[in-house]
Design a protein around this motif. Structure first.
Motif, mmCIF file in Angstrom:
data_model
loop_
_atom_site.group_PDB
_atom_site.id
_atom_site.type_symbol
_atom_site.label_atom_id
_atom_site.label_comp_id
_atom_site.label_asym_id
_atom_site.label_seq_id
_atom_site.Cartn_x
_atom_site.Cartn_y
_atom_site.Cartn_z
ATOM 1 N N LEU A 97 62.119 -12.379 -132.461
ATOM 2 C CA LEU A 97 61.634 -11.164 -133.278
ATOM 3 C C LEU A 97 62.207 -9.961 -132.837
ATOM 4 N N CYS A 98 62.588 -9.565 -131.678
ATOM 5 C CA CYS A 98 63.265 -8.396 -131.192
ATOM 6 C C CYS A 98 64.621 -8.331 -131.915
ATOM 7 N N GLU A 99 65.078 -9.436 -132.418
ATOM 8 C CA GLU A 99 66.584 -9.347 -132.739
ATOM 9 C C GLU A 99 66.687 -9.279 -134.281
ATOM 10 N N MET A 100 65.585 -9.603 -135.201
ATOM 11 C CA MET A 100 65.274 -9.863 -136.469
ATOM 12 C C MET A 100 65.411 -8.375 -137.260
ATOM 13 N N ALA A 141 55.979 -16.445 -136.250
ATOM 14 C CA ALA A 141 56.716 -15.059 -136.921
ATOM 15 C C ALA A 141 58.358 -15.303 -136.397
ATOM 16 N N ALA A 142 58.726 -15.978 -135.507
ATOM 17 C CA ALA A 142 60.264 -16.038 -135.180
ATOM 18 C C ALA A 142 60.998 -17.014 -136.364
ATOM 19 N N GLY A 143 60.149 -17.887 -137.167
ATOM 20 C CA GLY A 143 60.719 -18.680 -137.994
ATOM 21 C C GLY A 143 61.183 -19.768 -137.979
ATOM 22 N N ASN A 144 61.123 -20.208 -136.504
ATOM 23 C CA ASN A 144 61.657 -22.053 -136.510
ATOM 24 C C ASN A 144 60.495 -22.594 -136.186
ATOM 25 N N VAL A 186 57.326 -5.658 -128.362
ATOM 26 C CA VAL A 186 57.885 -6.263 -129.662
ATOM 27 C C VAL A 186 58.108 -5.686 -130.751
ATOM 28 N N MET A 187 56.944 -4.923 -131.021
ATOM 29 C CA MET A 187 57.262 -4.191 -132.272
ATOM 30 C C MET A 187 58.329 -3.016 -132.349
ATOM 31 N N ASP A 192 63.758 -6.780 -123.318
ATOM 32 C CA ASP A 192 63.410 -6.912 -121.645
ATOM 33 C C ASP A 192 61.977 -6.709 -121.273
ATOM 34 N N PRO A 193 61.539 -5.566 -121.684
ATOM 35 C CA PRO A 193 59.863 -5.305 -121.038
ATOM 36 C C PRO A 193 59.162 -6.442 -122.006
ATOM 37 N N ALA A 194 59.251 -6.776 -123.020
ATOM 38 C CA ALA A 194 58.445 -7.532 -123.880
ATOM 39 C C ALA A 194 58.507 -8.959 -123.237
ATOM 40 N N GLN A 195 59.813 -9.395 -122.767
ATOM 41 C CA GLN A 195 59.683 -10.863 -122.046
ATOM 42 C C GLN A 195 59.069 -10.810 -120.810
ATOM 43 N N LEU A 196 59.413 -9.569 -120.103
ATOM 44 C CA LEU A 196 58.938 -9.644 -118.687
ATOM 45 C C LEU A 196 57.372 -9.622 -118.559
#
Length: 235
Positions: A97-100, A141-144, A186-187, A192-196
């Motif tokens: 999501l963060c890379e989309m 939302a990640a699409g997989n 995420v938005m 890094d903080p989103a995953q943490l």
């Protein structure tokens, strides 16, 4: 158990037994037969058998003799392994999501979780459902599609203990606050903080539900202590 309508009997029997397990009316080790269930509910053994086999596939009960069943013990190692897999899947989804290139479709989550405190839902069952929805939407939302399917299966398997996370009012507030932080990061594509935050949120939930489950089991078993015997029942 309550008497059920004659339509969709297997589903009704399944939901009732599952609820009895979830609410600790049926405890790990409790035994019953297809005949007992059928007579108690007032249906034939065919829908009962269908419901019991479904519960067996999902890991809630097990066969202990011909026509006999028992509630499976809580396997916390298995539950924690499922939580670990869930963390991996959700971290991977957040990374995607963060890379989309396009903005991920998270409007539904914003409407639910980015609200003032006075507008927060307070019903534990509803919050549990919204919590599941939050994590499922993040993954979807990640699409997989395959990743989303596996994540859904894990969600189904840990629901028996995960729902207990919302029996304490402070955990509802914590969930709102933690979901809001995860969502905002995420938005903003702050990986890094989103995953943490996501990892900490899931680990905290895992610890809480284990503690509550053990307490509920201890309380339910203590209430039966005077009998001193393993129950053979369906209720």
């Amino acid at each position: 158990m309550k008497l059920v309508p004659k339509n969709n009997l297997a589903t009704t029997v399944y939901e009732q037994i599952k609820k009895d397990i979830f609410d600790f009316r049926l405890l790990p080790g409790d035994r019953f037969t297809e005949t007992q269930v059928a007579e108690t509910i007032g249906v034939s053994r065919t829908p009962v058998r269908e419901a019991l086999y479904k519960l067996e596939r999902e890991g809630y009960i097990q066969v202990f003799s011909r026509n006999g069943w028992s509630v499976k013990p809580f396997d916390f190692e298995s539950f924690e392994a499922l939580y670990d897999v869930r963390v991996i899947l959700e971290l991977a989804s957040v990374k995607k999501l963060c890379e989309m290139e396009d903005k991920p479709g998270l409007d539904e989550l914003k409407e639910i979780w980015l609200v003032p405190q006075e507008k927060r839902m307070r019903d534990p069952q509803k919050v549990c459902e919204l919590d599941e929805r939050f994590h499922q939407i993040l993954v979807a939302a990640a699409g997989n599609l395959e990743l989303a399917r596996i994540h859904h299966e894990i969600t189904e398997r840990i629901r028996i203990i995960r729902r207990l996370d919302f029996t304490q009012p402070e955990r509802i507030d914590s969930t709102y606050e933690e979901h809001a932080q995860i969502l905002r990061n995420v938005m903003r594509r702050r990986l890094d903080p989103a995953q943490l935050l996501l990892r900490s949120h899931i680990e905290s939930s895992k610890a809480v539900v284990r503690q509550i489950t053990l307490h509920r089991l201890h309380t339910a078993c203590a209430a039966l202590a005077p009998s001193g015997a393993r129950r053979t029942r369906i209720a």
